[in-house]
Design a protein around this motif. Structure first.
Motif, PDB file in Angstrom:
ATOM      1  N   HIS A 132      68.765 -17.569 -32.240  1.00 25.74           N
ATOM      2  CA  HIS A 132      67.589 -18.373 -31.879  1.00 25.74           C
ATOM      3  C   HIS A 132      66.413 -17.528 -31.397  1.00 25.74           C
ATOM      4  O   HIS A 132      65.261 -17.818 -31.739  1.00 25.74           O
TER       5      HIS A 132
ATOM      6  N   ASP B 108      60.952 -24.624 -32.728  1.00 24.01           N
ATOM      7  CA  ASP B 108      62.080 -24.052 -31.985  1.00 24.01           C
ATOM      8  C   ASP B 108      61.722 -23.560 -30.593  1.00 24.01           C
ATOM      9  O   ASP B 108      62.460 -22.742 -30.013  1.00 24.01           O
ATOM     10  N   GLU B 109      60.633 -24.064 -30.028  1.00 25.75           N
ATOM     11  CA  GLU B 109      60.289 -23.709 -28.653  1.00 25.75           C
ATOM     12  C   GLU B 109      60.965 -24.701 -27.703  1.00 25.75           C
ATOM     13  O   GLU B 109      60.657 -25.887 -27.698  1.00 25.75           O
ATOM     14  N   ASP B 110      61.893 -24.209 -26.871  1.00 26.08           N
ATOM     15  CA  ASP B 110      62.626 -25.056 -25.938  1.00 26.08           C
ATOM     16  C   ASP B 110      61.925 -25.219 -24.603  1.00 26.08           C
ATOM     17  O   ASP B 110      62.120 -26.219 -23.903  1.00 26.08           O
TER      18      ASP B 110
ATOM     19  N   GLU C 200      66.842 -29.100 -29.275  1.00 27.03           N
ATOM     20  CA  GLU C 200      66.822 -27.801 -28.612  1.00 27.03           C
ATOM     21  C   GLU C 200      67.990 -26.911 -29.052  1.00 27.03           C
ATOM     22  O   GLU C 200      68.967 -27.376 -29.625  1.00 27.03           O
ATOM     23  N   SER C 201      67.869 -25.633 -28.722  1.00 26.61           N
ATOM     24  CA  SER C 201      68.977 -24.691 -28.926  1.00 26.61           C
ATOM     25  C   SER C 201      69.980 -24.846 -27.779  1.00 26.61           C
ATOM     26  O   SER C 201      69.763 -25.611 -26.830  1.00 26.61           O
TER      27      SER C 201
ATOM     28  N   ILE D   9      56.454 -27.413 -26.685  1.00 26.46           N
ATOM     29  CA  ILE D   9      57.872 -27.445 -27.017  1.00 26.46           C
ATOM     30  C   ILE D   9      58.139 -28.306 -28.251  1.00 26.46           C
ATOM     31  O   ILE D   9      57.323 -29.120 -28.666  1.00 26.46           O
ATOM     32  N   SER D  10      59.337 -28.115 -28.810  1.00 22.03           N
ATOM     33  CA  SER D  10      59.709 -28.803 -30.045  1.00 22.03           C
ATOM     34  C   SER D  10      59.759 -30.318 -29.879  1.00 22.03           C
ATOM     35  O   SER D  10      59.438 -31.062 -30.805  1.00 22.03           O
TER      36      SER D  10
ATOM     37  N   GLU E 144      55.455 -30.222 -22.811  1.00 22.11           N
ATOM     38  CA  GLU E 144      55.672 -31.325 -23.739  1.00 22.11           C
ATOM     39  C   GLU E 144      54.333 -31.996 -24.050  1.00 22.11           C
ATOM     40  O   GLU E 144      53.554 -32.273 -23.139  1.00 22.11           O
TER      41      GLU E 144
ATOM     42  N   ILE F 251      68.120 -31.948 -22.972  1.00 19.85           N
ATOM     43  CA  ILE F 251      68.458 -31.985 -24.390  1.00 19.85           C
ATOM     44  C   ILE F 251      67.999 -33.309 -24.998  1.00 19.85           C
ATOM     45  O   ILE F 251      68.132 -34.370 -24.380  1.00 19.85           O
TER      46      ILE F 251
ATOM     47  N   ARG G  31      70.378 -28.002 -18.658  1.00 21.16           N
ATOM     48  CA  ARG G  31      69.349 -28.029 -19.716  1.00 21.16           C
ATOM     49  C   ARG G  31      68.951 -29.476 -19.984  1.00 21.16           C
ATOM     50  O   ARG G  31      69.766 -30.397 -19.855  1.00 21.16           O
TER      51      ARG G  31
END
Length: 899
Positions: free
Chosen positions: A759, A518-520, A628-629, A537-538, A524, A647, A645
């Motif tokens: 989140h 859950d890390e946005d 992502e959230s 990140i996720s 990467e 996504i 964002r």
């Protein structure tokens, strides 16, 4: 420590199912520290020798300051990570200090056993250098942390029967041994410490079955509908009988009986008039039984027969799955003459809160997690796994690469490999033996290959061998049967295939595409196994599709083992105070990451139901997940001020369309990784507006196949408790079994007023047992950078989630025979150990500013709710660990099996 040779200390192999095997895991006393309790902040000691006759081993030693524990027990995991105690990282850079450990247990032996019985203690595993005293007498030293050993009791002059009490004392140095030191521990990851597996008291007659190995040779043919059938099968037996009577010759008939999966006798044979002299052992290996039209062991129907061997009043039983295996240099692996692409995961024996002492139901949870993302294989890296885990794999139809820990041209290492093979060779799930791992296979180590290969072939000629290597076409590569590779490119595999055209190839380890749940925002992962202090990140599909496809996309590879399924303590991505790895598709506490859903789309939903290697049928279902959230960019310093964002979404559908508050952001094509890059959808500049982010999976002509949504969270409103295990969705049963050891995985979530997980929530949550036979083992949250204690009843949340592990304290489910014998063994301590309460467990969670939440954990005294019974019931059935992201795909049989 002095190495001891004793007639009371013997190498132990498999714990066969016998008439008289009793739990010896309750009622232990424990202390950390050589001569007294140590401060958790103390450096691990340099002098760790307790001597030949330490006070702690004597009968009259007082353990008043020691604590009560039960096995399995990881004696190191309870403390908090410490930079002061571990300036160099300790325990594979988990920052968990490795202090020496003591265990003591008083016990009684039934008076009727005197003179007529052979009795021993069976330890499934102790990490690492382990010394055992009985009644103050030094008995044995066992140095391998993963192989079982036993301590013979009946031939000790000091042993007492009836009301004469006995005491066993165990000293464990978790650092001592090959490649071990006080600065690094025994491995480059956290390997735990102490009596981390179960122990048993075993009684047999002097004349008894010592070992039983069953293998089969079915005549398998493929029918016109592509299903395999065994036209005929020969069951072969290796039976080792022992006569431990010092004075008398014994004569007996040996009766072999075969039962089907329902317990119905289907075959029997007798070996008449076997005579053994006093203290003689004999191996019989020329006997067999013929079966017609046997049911095969497959991924969807892992059918198990039971073979029982009776000698006089003594009998042992093993389960057996009938199947064929074949590795082909050009076409890969075959199970029952059908192509079977192994899509598996490596894993260490480690889980949040409990460390190496993993309860059986949590191991079932871990096995089902693999199946939920399409995994049909498991590599036991880098050591022999918990025996119960293999029983679970046998019942779920998961194939296993069983691996040895230490490798070299060294007699002790060769013997350890032999112990591994003899312990595990009755498991149909095991389809290959692995000698070693990476650097441990290379250089001078490879000279151990011929000795290992010769021994394995002598003990089990039914499975091939492999080594997880960087190189090929050298001594070891030409010794093993299958070429294993670790983290190598498609080009390297092709070069090997060309240079060694007759050698089957297996990518036995690959694809360390690190990610954090859950890390946005952060970094990467683009390459294999990056080392970085940055939050990973996720989203990591770019890395995954490149590296997984290196072997998964070839026709000749037997399979691929991903590193890893779960995060584990130690081997963090950076040198700082990070306590766990980030390689897993699930975090340290078993919460799924988005990477796990990527594998679900590629290895489960993207695989045809016609294939024999699919863990369960999905009936053409489609699913979709947003990675992502949908929180504001101002939530993170790195993106503060941004108006858009990035996504990503995963699906097995050919297109994904994204919406922000019902406004389309465009449709993106998605493909399976084997068809080329693009196994994910990406929108780089999605305008952020508070509200709803929706992904719709569509067919090529635009038909909606599945959908899921993410929302901008409101403030924390309440706590919600739920069960991840036992759970129908995860295939882990309906209730905890009251055996004194079963454990539940409780999930606490902080949600907003609309019931959506907040989140960024980091609330501190405290758990309490309100009623029923349960205790809290500890808590965790899966955050690799969380330094809170594992054994506390409280923990902060990581992205709105926190885990509590609850263990039963009742033995209402044990048989009356087991209870009676445990009462005899534990004597006056019996009443204080466990109870017979068969009520449900009620747990409460509290967090400042929120109303308490309660959950009832169902319990059962019915053996059909035991872990192995549940595993058997789960074969071929669907499981789902991503229920919040299923979406609203059409009604199908697949959906009805998981909800």
């Amino acid at each position: 420590l002095i190495c001891i040779s004793s007639t009371s200390a013997e190498a132990s192999t498999s714990l066969l199912s016998r008439n008289d095997v009793y739990p010896f895991s309750f009622g232990w006393k424990h202390r950390n520290g050589l001569t007294d309790w140590v401060d958790p902040e103390d450096l691990p000691p340099k002098d760790v020798d307790p001597g030949i006759s330490p006070p702690e081993a004597q009968r009259n030693y007082v353990t008043k300051s020691w604590i009560n524990v039960q096995l399995p027990h990881d004696g190191l995991i309870a403390t908090s990570p410490s930079r002061k105690a571990c300036p160099d990282g300790c325990s594979g850079n988990s920052f968990l200090p490795r202090h020496v450990l003591w265990y003591r247990k008083e016990f009684l032996l039934h008076e009727a056993w005197e003179d007529s019985s052979t009795i021993w203690l069976h330890f499934e595993g102790s990490f690492r250098n382990t010394t055992v005293w009985i009644n103050g007498e030094l008995i044995t030293n066992h140095v391998c942390g993963y192989t079982p050993f036993k301590v013979r009791l009946d031939n000790l002059s000091s042993i007492g029967y009836g009301t004469s009490s006995n005491v066993v004392t165990v000293f464990v140095d978790p650092d001592n041994g090959d490649y071990g030191s006080t600065s690094t521990g025994s491995g480059w990851w956290y390997e735990g410490g102490g009596l981390y597996r179960n122990a048993y008291l075993v009684r047999t007659n002097h004349l008894h079955v010592e070992e039983l190995f069953v293998h089969s040779s079915p005549n398998v043919q493929i029918l016109h509908d592509n299903s395999p059938v065994a036209l005929s099968t020969t069951l072969h037996f290796m039976i080792q009988i022992a006569n431990n009577d010092k004075h008398h010759k014994r004569s007996c008939d040996v009766l072999v009986t075969v039962f089907d999966a329902d317990g119905i006798q289907i075959a029997q044979t007798t070996i008449p008039k076997v005579e053994l002299d006093p203290l003689e052992e004999r191996i019989m290996s020329n006997d067999s039984i013929q079966l017609d039209k046997a049911v095969l062991w497959t991924a969807l129907n892992p059918y198990l027969y039971t073979i029982r061997v009776t000698v006089g009043e003594d009998s042992v039983s093993v389960t057996h799955g009938i199947r064929t295996i074949r590795y082909d240099a050009n076409e890969g692996f075959f199970l029952n003459q059908q192509p079977f692409r192994v899509r598996g995961f490596c894993d260490h024996d480690s889980f949040g809160v409990v460390g190496m002492a993993i309860p059986d139901r949590i191991n079932l949870f871990r096995a089902q997690a693999s199946r939920s993302v399409g995994g049909n294989g498991r590599r036991a890296s880098h050591n022999p796994p918990d025996p119960t885990l293999l029983h679970i794999f046998d019942r779920l139809g998961i194939v296993v690469m069983d691996e040895n820990r230490l490798f070299d041209n060294n007699t002790n290492y060769v013997e350890n490999m032999g112990t591994l093979v003899k312990r595990d060779r009755n498991h149909p799930s095991i389809v290959i033996w692995s000698f070693c791992n990476e650097a441990g296979c290379e250089g001078s180590h490879e000279t151990g290959g011929p000795s290992f290969q010769k021994l394995v072939q002598s003990l089990d000629g039914t499975r091939p061998t492999l080594a997880n290597m960087f190189t090929f076409n050298d001594l070891l590569s030409n010794t093993v049967d299958v070429q294993g590779f670790s983290h190598q490119s498609r080009e390297k595999l092709d070069d090997c295939h060309e240079a060694m055209p007759q050698k089957p190839i297996f990518m036995s380890e690959c694809c360390s595409c690190n990610t954090m749940r859950d890390e946005d925002v952060g970094c990467e992962t683009l390459k294999d196994n990056p080392k970085t202090d940055c939050n990973q990140i996720s989203f990591n599909a770019r890395c995954l599709e490149e590296h997984v496809n290196a072997s998964d996309g070839t026709a000749y590879s037997s399979g691929t083992m991903i590193w890893t399924l779960f995060d584990y303590y130690g081997e963090p991505p950076s040198a700082g105070l990070t306590v766990s790895s980030t390689y897993g598709q699930f975090d340290l506490c078993g919460f799924p990451k988005s990477a796990g859903f990527w594998f679900r789309t590629q290895w489960l939903l993207g695989i045809s139901d016609d294939r024999a290697d699919k863990p369960f049928l999905t009936y053409g279902a489609f699913e979709v997940q947003i990675v992502e959230s949908w929180e504001s960019p101002d939530t993170w310093n790195k993106t503060k001020g941004n108006t858009t964002r990035v996504i990503h979404a995963y699906s097995n559908a050919p297109f994904i369309e994204l919406f922000v508050n019902d406004q389309s952001q465009g449709s993106v094509p998605v493909t399976l990784m084997n068809a080329g890059p693009g196994s994910y959808a990406e929108w780089k500049t999605v305008p952020w507006v508070e509200g709803t982010l929706k992904a719709v999976a569509r067919s090529g002509n635009g038909i909606k196949l599945a959908a899921t949504e993410r929302y901008t969270c409101g403030p924390a409103a309440r706590l919600v408790l739920s069960l991840d295990s036992p759970s129908k969705a995860t295939g882990t049963g309906d209730a905890l079994f009251l055996d004194g050891q079963d454990a539940a995985l409780v999930r606490a979530s902080v949600v907003d007023a609309r019931g959506r997980v907040v989140h960024m929530a980091t609330n501190n949550v405290t758990f309490t047992i309100i009623n029923g036979p349960g205790s809290i083992l500890g808590t965790g949250n899966g955050d690799p950078k969380c330094y809170e204690p594992n054994n506390a009843a409280w923990h902060s949340m990581y992205h709105g989630l926190v885990r509590a592990i609850v263990r039963v304290t009742s033995i209402a489910g044990l048989s009356s025979k087991e209870k009676k014998m445990m009462q005899i063994i534990d004597g006056n301590n019996w009443a204080s150990l466990l109870d017979d309460d068969d009520s449900n467990i009620i747990i409460e969670a509290n967090s400042p500013g929120l109303e308490p939440a309660r959950l009832t954990i169902p319990t059962s005294a019915d053996s059909s709710d035991s872990v192995l019974a549940v595993a058997k019931q789960g074969a071929g059935k669907a499981v789902h660990f991503f229920n919040s992201n299923i979406g609203d795909f059409p009604e199908q049989q697949f959906e009805s099996t998981i909800l």
